[in-house]
Design an enzyme around this catalytic site. Structure first.
Site, mmCIF file in Angstrom:
data_model
loop_
_atom_site.group_PDB
_atom_site.id
_atom_site.type_symbol
_atom_site.label_atom_id
_atom_site.label_comp_id
_atom_site.label_asym_id
_atom_site.label_seq_id
_atom_site.Cartn_x
_atom_site.Cartn_y
_atom_site.Cartn_z
ATOM 1 N N TRP A 116 0.834 -1.213 0.000
ATOM 2 C CA TRP A 116 0.000 0.000 0.000
ATOM 3 C C TRP A 116 0.861 1.251 0.000
ATOM 4 O O TRP A 116 0.504 2.256 -0.637
ATOM 5 C CB TRP A 116 -0.992 -0.030 1.166
ATOM 6 C CG TRP A 116 -1.938 -1.178 1.046
ATOM 7 C CD1 TRP A 116 -2.044 -2.244 1.886
ATOM 8 C CD2 TRP A 116 -2.892 -1.412 -0.010
ATOM 9 N NE1 TRP A 116 -3.007 -3.113 1.432
ATOM 10 C CE2 TRP A 116 -3.532 -2.634 0.277
ATOM 11 C CE3 TRP A 116 -3.262 -0.707 -1.160
ATOM 12 C CZ2 TRP A 116 -4.527 -3.174 -0.552
ATOM 13 C CZ3 TRP A 116 -4.254 -1.239 -1.984
ATOM 14 C CH2 TRP A 116 -4.876 -2.458 -1.667
ATOM 15 N N ASP A 122 -2.146 6.317 6.503
ATOM 16 C CA ASP A 122 -3.164 5.371 6.030
ATOM 17 C C ASP A 122 -3.471 4.439 7.202
ATOM 18 O O ASP A 122 -2.634 3.641 7.602
ATOM 19 C CB ASP A 122 -2.594 4.590 4.836
ATOM 20 C CG ASP A 122 -3.568 3.572 4.261
ATOM 21 O OD1 ASP A 122 -4.630 3.338 4.872
ATOM 22 O OD2 ASP A 122 -3.249 3.002 3.194
ATOM 23 N N LYS A 157 -12.477 -2.461 6.338
ATOM 24 C CA LYS A 157 -11.674 -3.349 7.178
ATOM 25 C C LYS A 157 -12.227 -3.383 8.605
ATOM 26 O O LYS A 157 -12.421 -4.438 9.173
ATOM 27 C CB LYS A 157 -10.213 -2.906 7.207
ATOM 28 C CG LYS A 157 -9.610 -2.555 5.845
ATOM 29 C CD LYS A 157 -9.224 -3.775 5.033
ATOM 30 C CE LYS A 157 -8.989 -3.493 3.564
ATOM 31 N NZ LYS A 157 -7.831 -2.682 3.232
HETATM 32 C C1 PLP Z 1 -7.268 -2.201 1.856
HETATM 33 C C2 PLP Z 1 -6.249 -1.144 1.972
HETATM 34 C C3 PLP Z 1 -6.117 -0.131 1.020
HETATM 35 C C4 PLP Z 1 -6.979 -0.066 -0.221
HETATM 36 O O1 PLP Z 1 -8.235 0.301 0.121
HETATM 37 P P1 PLP Z 1 -9.385 0.536 -0.974
HETATM 38 O O2 PLP Z 1 -10.475 1.084 -0.142
HETATM 39 O O3 PLP Z 1 -9.684 -0.805 -1.565
HETATM 40 O O4 PLP Z 1 -8.870 1.485 -1.981
HETATM 41 C C5 PLP Z 1 -5.166 0.839 1.228
HETATM 42 N N1 PLP Z 1 -4.374 0.818 2.310
HETATM 43 C C6 PLP Z 1 -4.466 -0.147 3.244
HETATM 44 C C7 PLP Z 1 -3.567 -0.123 4.430
HETATM 45 C C8 PLP Z 1 -5.408 -1.154 3.101
HETATM 46 O O5 PLP Z 1 -5.502 -2.119 4.024
#
Ligand code: PLP
Length: 372
Positions: free
Chosen positions: A102, A171, A195
């Protein structure tokens, strides 16, 4: 009704109380004779729903007054672009710490927009199985970006880098509200909700007001400008109404279960139970290094993952992993297949996963180890 224990990395399990409450209100929410799915986002009936979700985000995360809470779309992946578009303005230069897939995607997007990216540290040398220590950061950066919990690699920051006046961006898609976090240390936090917060469809952004600019990089679309959404209470266009409603229910569940502190206790109990078993097993081992381990995503390998590349070893490893996943599924423990970059298995044990679920997994793992 038979429910499974769902270890999916995302979208992932939701608290049963939340699913039931949504079902109860499916045909008639709050005496309106409608489902929330059918409501106009500008109606009197919907207004208190989005207000309640925002109020709970602020309360549970202790969000300071000078931060905006935004409900956006396009996933965390869209933030990879929105962040440089709106924040890389003065020097068009940003610092990133590379801790996995990511982070790499976020870096690539900033570069694509012509931002000069300094990768201050990377854990790629060891397959991203740890978090580099970069405790103090200075320089002429417009912002510093970190991936706080690495969903695929199963690593997590146990410290927050000191960046002085440089806005720190994180993030937190896969760890939001898993434990308390000091929002005031960050300029911007973002999380795809699927998540730990809600079904897929909404991205939560918490941004300090002074970072919301009238003039993002030239050519930035209206929809990718934070100010558009902040000026309109996340209602510039139709927001993901139903997902915001479910998020409100999940947040209420978190509140009823002790808030961020309650989640921390619950999550450490689960994570310690699982890591303890892994660390004392001669059949399995966790892939993430101690001191960097995620309490949300736990990748693990078996003794058949030796790193040997000869055909027989590779075939045996695949056979065991496939067998594990298949038998676990039959036992009601689903979505345990590891990410292809790490191999083996991964148990995502987000807020909604119970200690009973983790105990059931460990019990299954013990039986499997004995038989194989
Ligand atoms: C799942 C995830 C993403 C991507 O998320 P989307 O909503 O599918 O764009 C980005 N960063 C992390 C840490 C993730 O776990």
């Amino acid at each position: 009704m038979s429910r499974v224990y769902n270890f999916s990395a995302g979208p992932s399990c939701l608290p049963e109380e939340v699913l039931k409450a949504c079902a109860d209100e499916m045909m008639d929410c709050n005496g309106t004779g409608q489902s929330v799915m059918e409501m106009s986002h500008r109606s009197k009936a919907y207004e208190p729903i989005i207000e309640n979700t925002e109020k709970l985000v602020r309360e549970l995360m202790n969000v300071p007054e000078n931060y905006k809470v935004l409900f956006l779309q396009g996933g965390a992946s869209t933030q990879f672009a929105m962040i440089p578009l709106n924040l890389a303005l003065k020097n068009k230069k940003a610092a990133y710490i590379n801790t996995g897939v990511w982070s790499k995607k976020a870096i690539a997007e900033a570069k694509k927009l012509g931002v000069t990216v300094d990768v201050l540290a990377s854990s790629e040398d060891k397959g991203f199985n740890y978090i580099p220590k970069v405790e103090k950061i200075s320089g002429d950066y417009d912002y510093v970006h970190i991936t706080f919990n690495n969903t695929i690699m199963g690593t997590h920051y146990e410290y927050i880098p000191e960046t002085g006046d440089i806005p720190l961006v994180a993030d937190i898609s896969s760890c939001i509200l898993s434990e308390p976090l000091d929002v005031s240390k960050f300029g911007l936090l973002y999380a795809g909700a699927q998540k730990n917060l809600a079904p897929a469809g909404v991205t939560l952004v918490i941004i300090r007001e002074d970072l919301i600019t009238e003039t993002p990089l030239a050519g930035t679309p209206t929809m990718l400008t934070y100010k558009t959404h902040s000026d309109n209470g996340s209602m510039f266009n139709t927001p993901p109404c139903y997902t915001i409603y479910v998020m409100g229910k999940v947040l209420q569940w978190i509140k009823d279960n002790g808030g961020a502190e309650g989640m921390k206790k619950r999550n450490y109990e689960k994570a310690e139970y699982l890591y303890n078993y892994l660390d004392n097993s001669d059949f399995y081992h966790a892939t993430a290094q101690k001191g960097s381990r995620s309490i949300m995503n736990v990748p693990f390998l078996t003794k058949y993952s030796t790193g040997a590349t000869d055909e027989a070893s590779v075939a045996k490893e695949k056979e065991i992993n496939d067998k594990f996943v298949k038998e676990a599924t039959a036992a009601g423990l689903v979505n345990l297949k590891g990410h292809r970059l790490v191999g083996g298995m991964r148990a995502s044990i987000y807020n909604a996963m119970s200690l009973d679920g983790v105990k059931a997994l460990v019990k299954f793992m013990q039986d499997f180890a004995e038989k194989n």
